[in-house]
Design a protein around this motif. Structure first.
Motif, PDB file in Angstrom:
ATOM      1  N   ASP A 251       0.920  -1.265  -0.017  1.00  0.00           N
ATOM      2  CA  ASP A 251       0.068  -0.105  -0.069  1.00  0.00           C
ATOM      3  C   ASP A 251       1.009   1.163  -0.024  1.00  0.00           C
ATOM      4  OD1 ASP A 251      -2.656  -1.317  -0.114  1.00  0.00           O
ATOM      5  OD2 ASP A 251      -2.804  -1.191   1.958  1.00  0.00           O
ATOM      6  N   TYR A 252       0.418   2.268  -0.811  1.00  0.00           N
ATOM      7  CA  TYR A 252       1.307   3.631  -0.946  1.00  0.00           C
ATOM      8  C   TYR A 252       0.320   4.446  -0.344  1.00  0.00           C
ATOM      9  CZ  TYR A 252       5.143   6.006  -3.576  1.00  0.00           C
ATOM     10  OH  TYR A 252       5.936   6.862  -4.026  1.00  0.00           O
ATOM     11  N   GLY A 253       1.215   5.438   0.348  1.00  0.00           N
ATOM     12  CA  GLY A 253       0.497   6.778   0.812  1.00  0.00           C
ATOM     13  C   GLY A 253      -0.198   6.542   1.913  1.00  0.00           C
ATOM     14  N   PHE A 254      -0.279   7.649   2.940  1.00  0.00           N
ATOM     15  CA  PHE A 254      -0.603   7.640   4.335  1.00  0.00           C
ATOM     16  C   PHE A 254      -2.345   7.193   4.315  1.00  0.00           C
ATOM     17  CE2 PHE A 254       2.457  11.319   5.332  1.00  0.00           C
ATOM     18  CZ  PHE A 254       2.866  10.583   6.345  1.00  0.00           C
ATOM     19  N   ASP A 255      -2.809   7.369   3.215  1.00  0.00           N
ATOM     20  CA  ASP A 255      -4.422   6.954   3.257  1.00  0.00           C
ATOM     21  C   ASP A 255      -4.405   5.710   2.489  1.00  0.00           C
ATOM     22  OD1 ASP A 255      -3.620   7.594   0.500  1.00  0.00           O
ATOM     23  OD2 ASP A 255      -5.168   9.508   0.194  1.00  0.00           O
ATOM     24  N   ARG A 256      -3.434   5.024   2.027  1.00  0.00           N
ATOM     25  CA  ARG A 256      -3.359   3.601   1.541  1.00  0.00           C
ATOM     26  C   ARG A 256      -3.994   3.559   0.072  1.00  0.00           C
ATOM     27  NH1 ARG A 256      -1.297  -0.616   4.823  1.00  0.00           N
ATOM     28  NH2 ARG A 256      -0.874   0.169   6.991  1.00  0.00           N
ATOM     29  N   SER A 257      -4.304   4.778  -0.491  1.00  0.00           N
ATOM     30  CA  SER A 257      -5.145   4.842  -1.554  1.00  0.00           C
ATOM     31  C   SER A 257      -4.650   4.309  -2.909  1.00  0.00           C
ATOM     32  CB  SER A 257      -5.382   6.354  -1.848  1.00  0.00           C
ATOM     33  OG  SER A 257      -4.138   7.159  -2.042  1.00  0.00           O
ATOM     34  N   ASN A 448      -3.509   3.774  -8.485  1.00  0.00           N
ATOM     35  CA  ASN A 448      -4.358   4.300  -7.746  1.00  0.00           C
ATOM     36  C   ASN A 448      -5.712   3.053  -7.720  1.00  0.00           C
ATOM     37  OD1 ASN A 448      -7.002   5.838  -6.885  1.00  0.00           O
ATOM     38  ND2 ASN A 448      -5.540   7.218  -6.447  1.00  0.00           N
TER      39      ASN A 448
END
Length: 466
Positions: A251-257, A448
């Protein structure tokens, strides 16, 4: 024309579906890093879902009727899945076509050598890569070794936590003055992408033997290979071993988006295409999911789209429905509609100069339609008819699928192609449609989750309504 972010429209229930679908995909690309591994996984799942091997149906003389499911496995690297529709096959099929090969490095046929006490594997890169991106990374070995006795040994090492990894070294910054002056294409040469795999010489109790031993580190690696896999050096002549980034997709990004992983191009389109055909039950038109090899090097060879494998498979399906003739085959192909499921370049805020913002793909805005691809003056492109594009718009809107349109960068900047033009040679209606990707062709690409999910929805809608 500004397109809305899909995330803005999702309910809590939608968000759950997006993340659950993405998690299934993340696990898939973490475990399936070669075209062989993809086909093996898809075939296993297809059989559980009621798909019958077409070869078995031919042997038993089975008559295919509406709702029947069959698949064709070509050399373990090419897969076609059919769900027979209510309409006569001569009226055409709805086809999702993606590729399952990805840029990487392959080992050469005589790869193993020793230099200054280090054991190395000689490689040949596959597909379009920036060679400098592949150094100093943890790498894994995946593939098969076919032995003369007819057995095939599977190789997968570097992805389990307890596995060793491998890598290509780079010149230290302290001595890289000349290297740093080179153009990007020359910073790392193809012949310098050799893999470091060992440094301990073959153990010996005899001091004289130690002194006289030639390539003792290489010999020790061969000992390990023989003990682990039962293979010898000559077996490399009939091996297909791919060198890929080690480690799971994350998962990539703080929001796991987003998801960072190897092989999004083009497994991020192959996976939702496969999932979409599993949803087909007695469709009006025969539904097909076509997953091919060798797209990254021109779709050539027996497992590439330019082979006649698909045409032959359609002929066999027609025959088992009792409607085969050469004319029926030609009509079935020409009357078909295709979504060439391939990735598009996502707009990157770090490199805005190569994109036309009005005609770029953006993260989170859904599945991307490329009316044409090619390079510069649309060279090598399939340019979809306006009427077909109109039909796709209607299908997407009727099924509440977020979609966007794009080109692959500014007109004179470069470009690329897909399998679309090859299928269009049959006279089919074909358009490119897939998921936008950042870092395309790099060892670690980014997609995404919203775009992945909208592609899945869009592919189902296409199979049902086109």
């Amino acid at each position: 024309m500004e397109r809305k972010l899909a995330w803005e429209d999702y309910s809590k229930e939608d968000m759950t579906k997006v993340y659950e679908f993405a998690e299934g995909y993340r696990k898939f690309i973490s475990e399936c890093k070669t075209e062989r591994e993809c086909v093996t996984e898809f075939v296993a799942r297809a059989e559980k879902a009621g798909f019958l091997n077409l070869a078995d149906a031919i042997k038993t003389g089975k008559t295919l009727r509406a709702g029947d499911r069959v698949y064709v496995n070509n050399m373990g690297k090419w897969l076609a899945m059919f769900v027979v529709g209510n309409e006569n096959l001569e009226n055409g099929m709805n086809i999702l076509g993606a590729h399952i090969d990805s840029p990487r490095m392959d080992i050469k046929q005589n790869p193993l050598y020793e230099d200054t006490g280090l054991a190395m594997l000689d490689t040949h890169y596959y597909g379009g890569i920036k060679k400098y991106q592949w150094v100093t990374l943890p790498l894994a070995l995946h593939g098969v070794i076919a032995k003369k006795d007819g057995t095939t040994v599977k190789v997968s090492i570097g992805d389990k936590p307890e596995d060793p990894v491998f890598g290509v070294s780079d010149l230290l910054i302290h001595l890289s003055g000349e290297q740093m002056e080179k153009k990007g294409a020359k910073v790392i040469e193809g012949e310098n992408l050799d893999l470091l795999i060992g440094s301990i010489p073959l153990p010996s109790d005899d001091e004289k033997e130690k002194e006289q031993a030639k390539d003792a580190v290489k010999a020790n690696v061969l000992r390990i290979l023989e003990e682990t896999y039962g293979v010898c050096e000559e077996d490399f002549l009939s091996a297909e071993i791919e060198i890929v980034p080690a480690g799971a997709a994350r998962d990539y990004g703080f929001d796991r988006s987003m998801i960072m992983g190897y092989g999004h191009d083009d497994r991020v389109c192959a996976y939702p295409s496969f999932e979409a055909i599993l949803n087909m039950d007695k469709p009006e038109r025969t539904s097909v999911c076509l997953l091919v090899d060798k797209e990254e090097i021109g779709s050539v060879g027996a497992t590439g789209m330019q082979s006649r494998c698909f045409e032959n498979a359609v002929a066999e399906v027609l025959n088992l429905t009792g409607t085969y003739s050469e004319l029926s085959l030609r009509r079935a192909l020409q009357n078909s509609k295709v979504v060439s499921s391939d990735v598009s370049a996502a707009f990157d805020p770090n490199f805005p100069s190569v994109m036309d913002k009005k005609n770029a793909a953006y993260f989170g805005k859904g599945i991307v339609f490329n009316k044409y691809t090619g390079s510069r003056g649309k060279a090598g492109s399939n340019d979809a008819n306006a009427e077909y594009m109109s039909q796709m718009r209607k299908i997407m809107d009727n099924n509440h699928v977020f979609f966007q349109t794009a080109e692959l960068g500014k007109v004179d900047q470069g470009g690329g192609g897909t399998i679309a033009y090859i299928l269009a040679n049959y006279g089919m209606q074909v358009i490119d449609s897939g998921v936008p990707v950042l870092n395309m062709h790099a060892p670690w690409e980014i997609i995404n989750k919203a775009d992945l999910y909208e592609a899945y929805k869009g592919y189902i809608a296409f199979l049902k309504e086109a």
